[in-house]
Design a protein around this motif. Sequence first.
Motif, PDB file in Angstrom:
ATOM      1  N   VAL A 204      -1.617 -10.052  -0.961  1.00 19.18           N
ATOM      2  CA  VAL A 204      -2.609  -8.849  -0.521  1.00 19.18           C
ATOM      3  C   VAL A 204      -3.826  -9.134  -0.993  1.00 19.18           C
ATOM      4  O   VAL A 204      -4.843  -8.616  -0.512  1.00 19.18           O
ATOM      5  CB  VAL A 204      -1.989  -7.651  -0.673  1.00 19.18           C
ATOM      6  CG1 VAL A 204      -0.839  -7.219  -0.027  1.00 19.18           C
ATOM      7  CG2 VAL A 204      -1.731  -7.172  -2.094  1.00 19.18           C
ATOM      8  N   PHE A 216      -0.709  -0.184  -4.404  1.00 18.11           N
ATOM      9  CA  PHE A 216      -0.211  -1.012  -3.358  1.00 18.11           C
ATOM     10  C   PHE A 216       1.387  -0.813  -3.342  1.00 18.11           C
ATOM     11  O   PHE A 216       1.963  -0.691  -2.687  1.00 18.11           O
ATOM     12  CB  PHE A 216      -0.601  -2.246  -3.360  1.00 18.11           C
ATOM     13  CG  PHE A 216      -0.387  -2.885  -1.734  1.00 18.11           C
ATOM     14  CD1 PHE A 216      -1.276  -2.786  -0.822  1.00 18.11           C
ATOM     15  CD2 PHE A 216       0.772  -3.712  -1.661  1.00 18.11           C
ATOM     16  CE1 PHE A 216      -0.870  -3.310   0.514  1.00 18.11           C
ATOM     17  CE2 PHE A 216       1.121  -4.240  -0.298  1.00 18.11           C
ATOM     18  CZ  PHE A 216       0.056  -3.755   0.615  1.00 18.11           C
ATOM     19  N   TRP A 250      -3.937  -0.982   4.776  1.00 19.40           N
ATOM     20  CA  TRP A 250      -2.897  -1.688   4.282  1.00 19.40           C
ATOM     21  C   TRP A 250      -1.765  -1.960   5.150  1.00 19.40           C
ATOM     22  O   TRP A 250      -1.000  -2.832   5.130  1.00 19.40           O
ATOM     23  CB  TRP A 250      -2.587  -0.804   3.241  1.00 19.40           C
ATOM     24  CG  TRP A 250      -3.735  -0.631   2.080  1.00 19.40           C
ATOM     25  CD1 TRP A 250      -4.729  -1.409   2.150  1.00 19.40           C
ATOM     26  CD2 TRP A 250      -3.482  -0.407   0.763  1.00 19.40           C
ATOM     27  NE1 TRP A 250      -5.460  -1.377   1.020  1.00 19.40           N
ATOM     28  CE2 TRP A 250      -4.787  -0.526   0.026  1.00 19.40           C
ATOM     29  CE3 TRP A 250      -2.356   0.341   0.099  1.00 19.40           C
ATOM     30  CZ2 TRP A 250      -5.133  -0.125  -1.265  1.00 19.40           C
ATOM     31  CZ3 TRP A 250      -2.852   0.627  -1.384  1.00 19.40           C
ATOM     32  CH2 TRP A 250      -4.082   0.320  -1.834  1.00 19.40           C
ATOM     33  N   LEU A 253      -2.192  -4.853   7.421  1.00 21.86           N
ATOM     34  CA  LEU A 253      -2.056  -6.148   6.377  1.00 21.86           C
ATOM     35  C   LEU A 253      -0.591  -6.633   6.136  1.00 21.86           C
ATOM     36  O   LEU A 253      -0.224  -7.523   6.464  1.00 21.86           O
ATOM     37  CB  LEU A 253      -2.834  -5.845   5.091  1.00 21.86           C
ATOM     38  CG  LEU A 253      -2.916  -7.024   4.076  1.00 21.86           C
ATOM     39  CD1 LEU A 253      -3.648  -8.248   4.727  1.00 21.86           C
ATOM     40  CD2 LEU A 253      -3.259  -6.703   2.897  1.00 21.86           C
TER      41      LEU A 253
END
Length: 408
Positions: A204, A216, A250, A253
Amino acid sequence: MEYICRSLERKFTHMSGFFKAVLVTGARQVGKTTMLRHLAEGQNRNYVTLDNLLARNLAKYDPVLFFQTYKPPIIIDEVQYAPELFSQIKIICDESEEAGLFWLTGSQHFSLMKNICETLAGRIGILALYSLSYNEKQGIFFEGDLDFSLPCLQARQSLTPKNDVIRVFEHIWRGGMPQILHADAEQRLEYFNAYITTYLMRDVAELGGIADTLRFSKFLIACAALISQQVNYKTLADAAEITQPTAKEWLGLLEGMGIVYLLKPFSSKALKRLAKTPKLYFYDTGLAAHLSMWLTRDTLMNGAASGHYFENFVVGELLKSYAYSQNTANMTYYRDANAKEIDLFIEVLGSIHPLEIKKSANPNNREVKKFSLLDKASLEQGCGGIICMCEEVIPIDSKNCFIPGNLI
């Protein structure tokens, strides 16, 4: 460690005989390299990984010299680290008539796909590999595609032991990462801790430019808490103390890295006021169980989230089954403004197969009455039913059955 045959091998070999390059995408550690190196046994095929910084720098800054050093036919691991190679791969493909020159692996990141589609269109086949399925672990491989008809299900049943809730939840809790197939609870715990810190956080940072690993981590845990439910960006954003647009970025991702799967809602001009929010699933239920601190199989199996995990298991197994089969399928779920919901629509060859998912071994057969909405919308209805923990296939009506979860 003994090699476990993968259902994708048939399709990969078939595509390698047709395309000059074949890319296998998927999350880290699902067995991409192991499968390709197994298939390359007895061949004169070079191997290089771009996890090696020296090889990566050579690939990035001198692709011509890279291929003088590592000549095709070749396996190139983690090819997303050097998109500069793609133009040179295109040149080599165009100069040769030989199929299967390049076997590539890469994480499922969107930029990788964009680069490949732009540069290698028509020259490359792209396949996805996921963590081990329930039946791959058992060494069971079904002939022919799944169409949910009674004869198809009965033929599969003859090849498998009876459906068993302990075995199914052992698979759900453990997950399908090949490395922890025989790990004990302590080893499994440390494996997933290392997987998150070594691979996920590094990727990431490299792929998404995310430096705040603490936030995260909170985001990952919040995703696991929403397993098999509609995505709620506000919930995810609040948990990680980020904005909703960042939460959306996110999640995209994680989807690109092959960690989560977003099941899109069904849309149809004939049916109005349908849900527009996707549902969230993990490709590997073991990772989700670890993030949610389900420390044993039994606490997960008997816990409040067991139905959600069983649904994720079914969606994941079907996803793998169709990814490796001859016919591709479009998977969606149905929910309308009246809160009418059907867990899965699988569209194959023009037919929609409606499916309900229940952890129970004895679900209510009235669930299939909801499928009649397909008639109202004049949609072609294929065979379907209720995927559950029943031991054997039992017909409900001419089109639907109680379907044991181990037959998918």
